[in-house]
Design a protein around this motif. Structure first.
Motif, mmCIF file in Angstrom:
data_model
loop_
_atom_site.group_PDB
_atom_site.id
_atom_site.type_symbol
_atom_site.label_atom_id
_atom_site.label_comp_id
_atom_site.label_asym_id
_atom_site.label_seq_id
_atom_site.Cartn_x
_atom_site.Cartn_y
_atom_site.Cartn_z
ATOM 1 N N VAL A 75 -23.287 -27.239 10.645
ATOM 2 C CA VAL A 75 -22.180 -27.052 9.716
ATOM 3 C C VAL A 75 -21.897 -25.559 9.520
ATOM 4 C CG1 VAL A 75 -21.415 -27.395 7.329
ATOM 5 C CG2 VAL A 75 -22.532 -29.257 8.574
ATOM 6 N N ASP A 76 -22.947 -24.755 9.431
ATOM 7 C CA ASP A 76 -22.767 -23.318 9.284
ATOM 8 C C ASP A 76 -22.030 -22.733 10.493
ATOM 9 O OD1 ASP A 76 -22.975 -20.892 7.965
ATOM 10 O OD2 ASP A 76 -24.990 -20.463 8.698
ATOM 11 N N VAL A 140 -24.417 -29.457 -1.554
ATOM 12 C CA VAL A 140 -25.146 -28.525 -2.418
ATOM 13 C C VAL A 140 -25.201 -27.144 -1.773
ATOM 14 C CG1 VAL A 140 -27.435 -27.951 -3.332
ATOM 15 C CG2 VAL A 140 -26.532 -30.256 -3.630
ATOM 16 N N ILE A 141 -25.629 -27.092 -0.527
ATOM 17 C CA ILE A 141 -25.814 -25.802 0.148
ATOM 18 C C ILE A 141 -24.493 -25.050 0.292
ATOM 19 C CG2 ILE A 141 -26.420 -24.704 2.346
ATOM 20 C CD1 ILE A 141 -28.517 -26.942 2.703
ATOM 21 N N PHE A 142 -23.484 -25.726 0.848
ATOM 22 C CA PHE A 142 -22.271 -25.007 1.212
ATOM 23 C C PHE A 142 -21.284 -24.852 0.059
ATOM 24 C CE2 PHE A 142 -24.122 -26.094 5.281
ATOM 25 C CZ PHE A 142 -24.023 -24.870 5.939
ATOM 26 N N SER A 143 -21.426 -25.636 -1.000
ATOM 27 C CA SER A 143 -20.618 -25.355 -2.187
ATOM 28 C C SER A 143 -21.066 -24.037 -2.798
ATOM 29 C CB SER A 143 -20.748 -26.484 -3.212
ATOM 30 O OG SER A 143 -22.064 -26.575 -3.722
ATOM 31 N N LEU A 144 -22.365 -23.794 -2.794
ATOM 32 C CA LEU A 144 -22.881 -22.509 -3.275
ATOM 33 C C LEU A 144 -22.506 -21.387 -2.319
ATOM 34 C CD1 LEU A 144 -26.447 -23.617 -4.452
ATOM 35 C CD2 LEU A 144 -24.425 -23.229 -5.864
ATOM 36 N N LEU A 213 -14.592 -32.296 3.657
ATOM 37 C CA LEU A 213 -14.746 -32.228 2.211
ATOM 38 C C LEU A 213 -14.928 -30.788 1.738
ATOM 39 C CD1 LEU A 213 -17.056 -35.254 1.314
ATOM 40 C CD2 LEU A 213 -14.673 -34.903 0.639
ATOM 41 N N LEU A 214 -15.747 -30.034 2.452
ATOM 42 C CA LEU A 214 -15.985 -28.641 2.081
ATOM 43 C C LEU A 214 -14.706 -27.819 2.208
ATOM 44 C CD1 LEU A 214 -19.462 -28.193 3.770
ATOM 45 C CD2 LEU A 214 -18.999 -28.038 1.311
ATOM 46 N N ARG A 215 -13.953 -28.079 3.261
ATOM 47 C CA ARG A 215 -12.699 -27.337 3.452
ATOM 48 C C ARG A 215 -11.661 -27.720 2.395
ATOM 49 N NH1 ARG A 215 -13.326 -28.076 9.890
ATOM 50 N NH2 ARG A 215 -14.003 -25.950 10.413
ATOM 51 N N ARG A 222 -14.641 -17.134 1.626
ATOM 52 C CA ARG A 222 -14.652 -15.991 2.535
ATOM 53 C C ARG A 222 -15.952 -15.990 3.316
ATOM 54 N NH1 ARG A 222 -13.904 -13.973 -2.417
ATOM 55 N NH2 ARG A 222 -15.853 -12.789 -2.299
ATOM 56 N N SER A 223 -15.923 -15.434 4.517
ATOM 57 C CA SER A 223 -17.106 -15.437 5.380
ATOM 58 C C SER A 223 -18.274 -14.720 4.728
ATOM 59 C CB SER A 223 -16.787 -14.788 6.730
ATOM 60 O OG SER A 223 -16.376 -13.442 6.556
ATOM 61 N N GLU A 224 -17.990 -13.689 3.917
ATOM 62 C CA GLU A 224 -19.090 -12.959 3.288
ATOM 63 C C GLU A 224 -19.734 -13.743 2.152
ATOM 64 O OE1 GLU A 224 -15.956 -12.006 3.423
ATOM 65 O OE2 GLU A 224 -15.283 -10.926 1.631
#
Length: 232
Positions: A75-76, A140-144, A213-215, A222-224
């Motif tokens: 996913v990353d 959880v991971i990617f919302s943060l 969903l994440l999108r 942002r990438s940073e």
């Protein structure tokens, strides 16, 4: 800040090894300490995994992002946080690390170093549980990650996995590498090799669901803001 890929791969290997040793070792200990109470065994296993995962992410996060999980790395990579070349190296290192961790856990408890699990987990509720558990972990991971709150990842991931041990019938493997590793220990935390494909397919399905969903939920990320610092 750049981070050599070699350092990241060492971190992913060690983190995956220690994660598998933690999950399987605490399962073996729970089975021996509470041989007649499966509920207590699960409580002991879940508690050790939650706090141990918290610590491992704190230790290895600054070096590799502390993925320890091919689905997280996938996913990353799709979201642009991890180069595909690095993804292609992360995955085998994570799998090998988890298998090595299973061997370490077995040896720690004076068991046969490699003992193939006989615990059949390939039912449809288990498969559906893995979709739900893995989807929740990714959210959880990617919302943060996508809202600049990466410093909270260690606590959040540890808490989520500890809870997911209890609300899923599969006890939340949520990780293809640890799924493979747990097949090498015929213990409380083990999984029969015949059940492994069902779990991995379910975990990949969760990744497919998580990406749109994440999108949708975090379109302006942002990438940073990516929580896991990636090697360049």
């Amino acid at each position: 800040m750049t981070r050599p890929l070699s350092r990241a791969l060492v971190a992913e290997f060690l983190g995956s090894l220690l994660l598998a040793a933690l999950v399987i070792g605490s399962g073996i200990a729970a089975q021996r300490l509470s041989p007649h109470d499966v509920g207590v065994q699960l409580l002991e296993n879940a508690a050790a995994t939650a706090v141990g995962l918290f610590a491992l992410i704190l230790v290895f996060g600054p070096v590799s992002g502390a993925h320890f999980n091919p689905v997280v790395s996938l996913v990353d990579a799709v979201l642009g946080g991890l180069p595909w070349r690095h993804f292609s190296l992360y995955v085998p290192v994570q799998v090998i690390g988890c298998v090595a961790g299973a061997v370490v856990a077995n040896v720690l408890f004076d068991a046969t170093p490699i003992s193939i699990s006989t615990t059949d987990r390939a039912s449809w509720p288990h498969g559906f549980s893995e979709v739900v558990a893995t989807l929740g972990l990714l959210l959880v991971i990617f919302s943060l990650a996508r809202t600049g709150r990466g410093e909270k990842a260690a606590a959040a991931v540890g808490a989520y996995i500890g809870a997911a041990y209890w609300f899923t019938s599969s006890t939340s493997f949520a990780n293809p590498a640890i799924t493979v590793g747990r097949a090498f220990s015929d213990s409380f935390a083990g999984i029969a090799p015949s059940s492994v494909p069902t779990y991995i397919v379910a975990q990949l399905v969760a990744a497919v669901i998580a990406l749109p969903l994440l999108r949708l939920l975090y379109p302006s990320a942002r990438s940073e803001d990516v929580v896991v610092p990636n090697p360049v």
